[in-house]
Write an enzyme that holds these catalytic residues in place. Structure first.
Site, PDB file in Angstrom:
ATOM      1  N   GLY A 251      32.434  12.522 -18.421  1.00 23.60           N
ATOM      2  CA  GLY A 251      32.797  11.377 -17.567  1.00 23.60           C
ATOM      3  C   GLY A 251      32.915  11.752 -16.096  1.00 23.60           C
ATOM      4  O   GLY A 251      32.616  10.947 -15.213  1.00 23.60           O
TER       5      GLY A 251
ATOM      6  N   ALA B  20       0.845  -1.207   0.000  1.00 25.72           N
ATOM      7  CA  ALA B  20       0.000   0.000   0.000  1.00 25.72           C
ATOM      8  C   ALA B  20       0.876   1.252   0.000  1.00 25.72           C
ATOM      9  O   ALA B  20       1.305   1.724   1.059  1.00 25.72           O
ATOM     10  CB  ALA B  20      -0.920  -0.006   1.222  1.00 25.72           C
ATOM     11  N   GLY B  21       1.168   1.745  -1.212  1.00 24.74           N
ATOM     12  CA  GLY B  21       1.918   3.001  -1.357  1.00 24.74           C
ATOM     13  C   GLY B  21       0.976   4.049  -1.924  1.00 24.74           C
ATOM     14  O   GLY B  21       0.291   4.758  -1.191  1.00 24.74           O
TER      15      GLY B  21
ATOM     16  N   GLU C 182       2.970  19.256   3.346  1.00 29.63           N
ATOM     17  CA  GLU C 182       3.926  18.193   3.034  1.00 29.63           C
ATOM     18  C   GLU C 182       4.418  18.299   1.598  1.00 29.63           C
ATOM     19  O   GLU C 182       5.600  18.133   1.317  1.00 29.63           O
ATOM     20  CB  GLU C 182       3.259  16.829   3.224  1.00 29.63           C
TER      21      GLU C 182
ATOM     22  N   PHE D 108       9.853   1.928   3.873  1.00 26.87           N
ATOM     23  CA  PHE D 108      10.440   3.173   3.316  1.00 26.87           C
ATOM     24  C   PHE D 108      10.286   4.348   4.288  1.00 26.87           C
ATOM     25  O   PHE D 108      10.037   5.486   3.847  1.00 26.87           O
ATOM     26  CB  PHE D 108       9.762   3.585   1.986  1.00 26.87           C
TER      27      PHE D 108
HETATM   28  C1  LIG Z   1      13.478   7.295   0.020  1.00 27.02           C
HETATM   29  C2  LIG Z   1      12.021   7.164   0.341  1.00 27.02           C
HETATM   30  C3  LIG Z   1      11.520   7.719   1.504  1.00 27.02           C
HETATM   31  C4  LIG Z   1      10.178   7.569   1.843  1.00 27.02           C
HETATM   32  N1  LIG Z   1       9.710   8.064   3.045  1.00 27.02           N
HETATM   33  C5  LIG Z   1       8.466   7.735   3.459  1.00 27.02           C
HETATM   34  C6  LIG Z   1       8.019   8.070   4.779  1.00 27.02           C
HETATM   35  O1  LIG Z   1       8.743   8.698   5.566  1.00 27.02           O
HETATM   36  N2  LIG Z   1       6.781   7.656   5.173  1.00 27.02           N
HETATM   37  C7  LIG Z   1       5.943   6.968   4.331  1.00 27.02           C
HETATM   38  O2  LIG Z   1       4.852   6.633   4.747  1.00 27.02           O
HETATM   39  N3  LIG Z   1       6.334   6.653   3.068  1.00 27.02           N
HETATM   40  C8  LIG Z   1       7.568   7.015   2.619  1.00 27.02           C
HETATM   41  N4  LIG Z   1       7.978   6.676   1.346  1.00 27.02           N
HETATM   42  C9  LIG Z   1       7.053   5.947   0.483  1.00 27.02           C
HETATM   43  C10 LIG Z   1       6.583   6.725  -0.731  1.00 27.02           C
HETATM   44  O3  LIG Z   1       5.693   7.736  -0.389  1.00 27.02           O
HETATM   45  C11 LIG Z   1       6.001   5.678  -1.717  1.00 27.02           C
HETATM   46  O4  LIG Z   1       7.109   4.954  -2.230  1.00 27.02           O
HETATM   47  C12 LIG Z   1       5.200   6.307  -2.837  1.00 27.02           C
HETATM   48  O5  LIG Z   1       3.997   6.863  -2.343  1.00 27.02           O
HETATM   49  C13 LIG Z   1       4.851   5.276  -3.943  1.00 27.02           C
HETATM   50  O6  LIG Z   1       4.326   4.104  -3.415  1.00 27.02           O
HETATM   51  P1  LIG Z   1       4.931   2.688  -3.865  1.00 27.02           P
HETATM   52  O7  LIG Z   1       6.403   2.757  -3.691  1.00 27.02           O
HETATM   53  O8  LIG Z   1       4.198   1.616  -3.145  1.00 27.02           O
HETATM   54  O9  LIG Z   1       4.654   2.579  -5.417  1.00 27.02           O
HETATM   55  P2  LIG Z   1       3.302   2.024  -6.104  1.00 27.02           P
HETATM   56  O10 LIG Z   1       2.124   2.641  -5.471  1.00 27.02           O
HETATM   57  O11 LIG Z   1       3.382   0.552  -6.146  1.00 27.02           O
HETATM   58  O12 LIG Z   1       3.459   2.598  -7.580  1.00 27.02           O
HETATM   59  C14 LIG Z   1       4.287   1.987  -8.560  1.00 27.02           C
HETATM   60  C15 LIG Z   1       4.092   2.737  -9.869  1.00 27.02           C
HETATM   61  O13 LIG Z   1       2.715   2.652 -10.291  1.00 27.02           O
HETATM   62  C16 LIG Z   1       2.179   3.946 -10.479  1.00 27.02           C
HETATM   63  N5  LIG Z   1       0.781   3.992 -10.041  1.00 27.02           N
HETATM   64  C17 LIG Z   1       0.221   3.424  -8.960  1.00 27.02           C
HETATM   65  N6  LIG Z   1      -1.087   3.698  -8.890  1.00 27.02           N
HETATM   66  C18 LIG Z   1      -1.367   4.481  -9.943  1.00 27.02           C
HETATM   67  C19 LIG Z   1      -2.559   5.107 -10.434  1.00 27.02           C
HETATM   68  N7  LIG Z   1      -3.727   4.997  -9.814  1.00 27.02           N
HETATM   69  N8  LIG Z   1      -2.462   5.854 -11.576  1.00 27.02           N
HETATM   70  C20 LIG Z   1      -1.282   5.991 -12.234  1.00 27.02           C
HETATM   71  N9  LIG Z   1      -0.143   5.414 -11.815  1.00 27.02           N
HETATM   72  C21 LIG Z   1      -0.168   4.673 -10.697  1.00 27.02           C
HETATM   73  C22 LIG Z   1       3.036   4.856  -9.571  1.00 27.02           C
HETATM   74  O14 LIG Z   1       2.988   6.204  -9.990  1.00 27.02           O
HETATM   75  C23 LIG Z   1       4.411   4.231  -9.750  1.00 27.02           C
HETATM   76  O15 LIG Z   1       4.999   4.689 -10.937  1.00 27.02           O
HETATM   77  C24 LIG Z   1       9.302   6.873   0.967  1.00 27.02           C
HETATM   78  C25 LIG Z   1       9.800   6.350  -0.235  1.00 27.02           C
HETATM   79  C26 LIG Z   1      11.136   6.478  -0.555  1.00 27.02           C
HETATM   80  C27 LIG Z   1      11.647   5.870  -1.835  1.00 27.02           C
END
Ligand SMILES: Cc1cc2nc3c(=O)[nH]c(=O)nc-3n(C[C@H](O)[C@H](O)[C@H](O)COP(=O)(O)OP(=O)(O)OC[C@H]3O[C@@H](n4cnc5c(N)ncnc54)[C@H](O)[C@@H]3O)c2cc1C
Length: 385
Positions: free
Chosen positions: A342, A130-131, A244, A156
């Protein structure tokens, strides 16, 4: 490229902060990147000087200033190669939730420590499955007597390894609210942290910032640590979103400015075919385009911050700014590496590190694609999933 004409007070804050970063942070960047952590002492020194959570009211240890001081902090940390410290995330996200929604008792106990750097905060939303689809979270809290028992996994999490308090989005069972809609925020701190496991994650860039996977295992959280009301968790995140996302825009814009500065300097110094490469038409045009994009980003960010300070609803504009400035910063970084040839690929060059660090900007805090979904909805469209 200043976002604002600083007032005399802001100028004094910026000057003092810049000096602090130059003396206490920039020289240690490499060491912190190797250790994958910024020492706690640095947080405390930042706090002691009044640079952390300056927006908090004086009764909680802040200076009661506005969001412009958060802008200054974000800009100066990137300019001084000190963004390894997750201070913006701590102060403008985690601490802001506590300030906005915690009980008076929790606020009195925690907020002065947030300002002094004695307590570091993190925000735990994302889960392995769940991102972008934040509503799919599975972390669950069950009310038992005067505690919630929290189980779940987050991933993350910035500041996750060392956080002293964690603002955790979870579902709450056993209440009057429909469990399917019962998203709530808990503040996990103190004794509860004994039931939290953490694992450091290795990343592409931003190596000094700790990023963790976090596990809650039958973690008891006092009922008084519920932030606001049960079932209102997503409503609260919506309220905080503008702040944010602005915070992320500031980072992206500052990265773009630094990449451009590095490229321009290098193009004036480096010679090929008997002249500075900046005088080769193709390179000069690249720099002209980069300069234009950086100026546009600065102007748009300025508008968003001003409207935010006035209290306007900036949902659409800040989503546009988050998406556009993050992508623009990556375009600028890409070209800046290209101009370095480079050398741009060598770790000892600053541009190499900036390029790695900036890559995450279109991903975290809502991806570019998700920003476009928000913008499309604001335009009255209904994007299909
Ligand atoms: C270095 C780092 C620090 C972070 N810090 C925090 C933190 O402190 N707290 C926290 O809670 N989270 C944190 N995150 C999480 C971050 O907010 C999520 O990685 C981000 O919201 C994307 O979620 P996901 O990685 O699960 O990707 P996914 O949701 O799996 O998405 C994968 C791809 O599919 C695309 N996609 C998904 N759904 C759709 C849609 N409906 N329409 C179009 N495209 C879509 C996305 O744009 C992406 O390209 C962090 C991430 C990183 C890398």
């Amino acid at each position: 490229m200043p976002l604002f004409e600083d007032t005399p007070e802001e100028r004094a804050f910026r000057t003092a902060l810049r000096k602090f970063i130059a003396n206490e942070m920039t020289p240690y960047r490499e060491e912190w990147e190797k250790n994958r952590a910024v020492p706690r002492e640095v947080w405390k020194k930042l706090g002691k000087q009044g640079f952390l959570c300056a927006w908090l009211p004086e009764e909680y240890g802040g200076s009661g200033v506005d969001f412009r001081y958060s802008v200054i902090l974000g800009q100066e940390l990137i300019r001084g190669d000190a963004m390894g410290i997750g201070a913006p995330n701590h102060q403008d996200v985690a601490t802001h939730y506590v300030y906005s929604y915690a009980s008076d008792e929790l606020k009195k106990r925690l907020l002065p420590k947030c300002a002094s750097g004695d307590a570091i905060g993190c925000i735990c939303m994302t889960e392995p499955n769940a991102g972008s689809d934040a509503a799919a979270i599975r972390s669950k809290a069950v009310r038992k007597g005067d505690h919630y028992i929290l189980n779940g996994q987050k991933v993350f999490i910035t500041n996750g390894m060392f956080a002293d308090f964690m603002v955790v989005m979870c579902r709450v069972e056993s209440s009057d609210v429909d469990p399917k809609k019962n998203y709530s925020l808990l503040c996990v701190e103190g004794e509860s942290l004994k039931h939290v496991q953490r694992r450091q994650l290795e990343k592409m860039g931003r190596h000094a910032t700790d990023t963790a996977e976090v596990f809650f295992d039958d973690c008891p959280v006092p009922a008084g640590n519920l932030l606001g009301k049960e079932g209102e968790g997503f409503k609260y995140t919506m309220h905080n979103l503008a702040r944010e996302r602005l915070e992320l825009c500031i980072k992206s814009q500052s990265y773009a400015e630094e990449c451009f500065k590095e490229a321009l300097k290098y193009a004036k110094e480096r010679e090929a075919f008997g002249k500075p490469i900046g005088n080769i038409e193709a390179v000069s045009f690249m720099l002209a385009e980069m300069a234009t994009e950086v100026e546009i980003g600065d102007a748009f960010l300025h508008v968003c911050v001003e409207e935010f300070l006035k209290g306007d609803d900036i949902t659409k504009k800040v989503s546009m700014a988050k998406a556009w400035i993050a992508e623009m910063a990556n375009r600028v970084a890409y070209k800046a590496v290209q101009i370095h040839g480079g050398y741009g690929y060598m770790a000892e060059y600053r541009i190499c590190r900036l390029y790695q660090d900036v890559r995450v900007m279109p991903i975290f805090g809502g991806t570019t694609e998700i920003m476009n979904v928000v913008i499309a909805r604001q335009l009255g469209l209904k994007p299909i999933f």
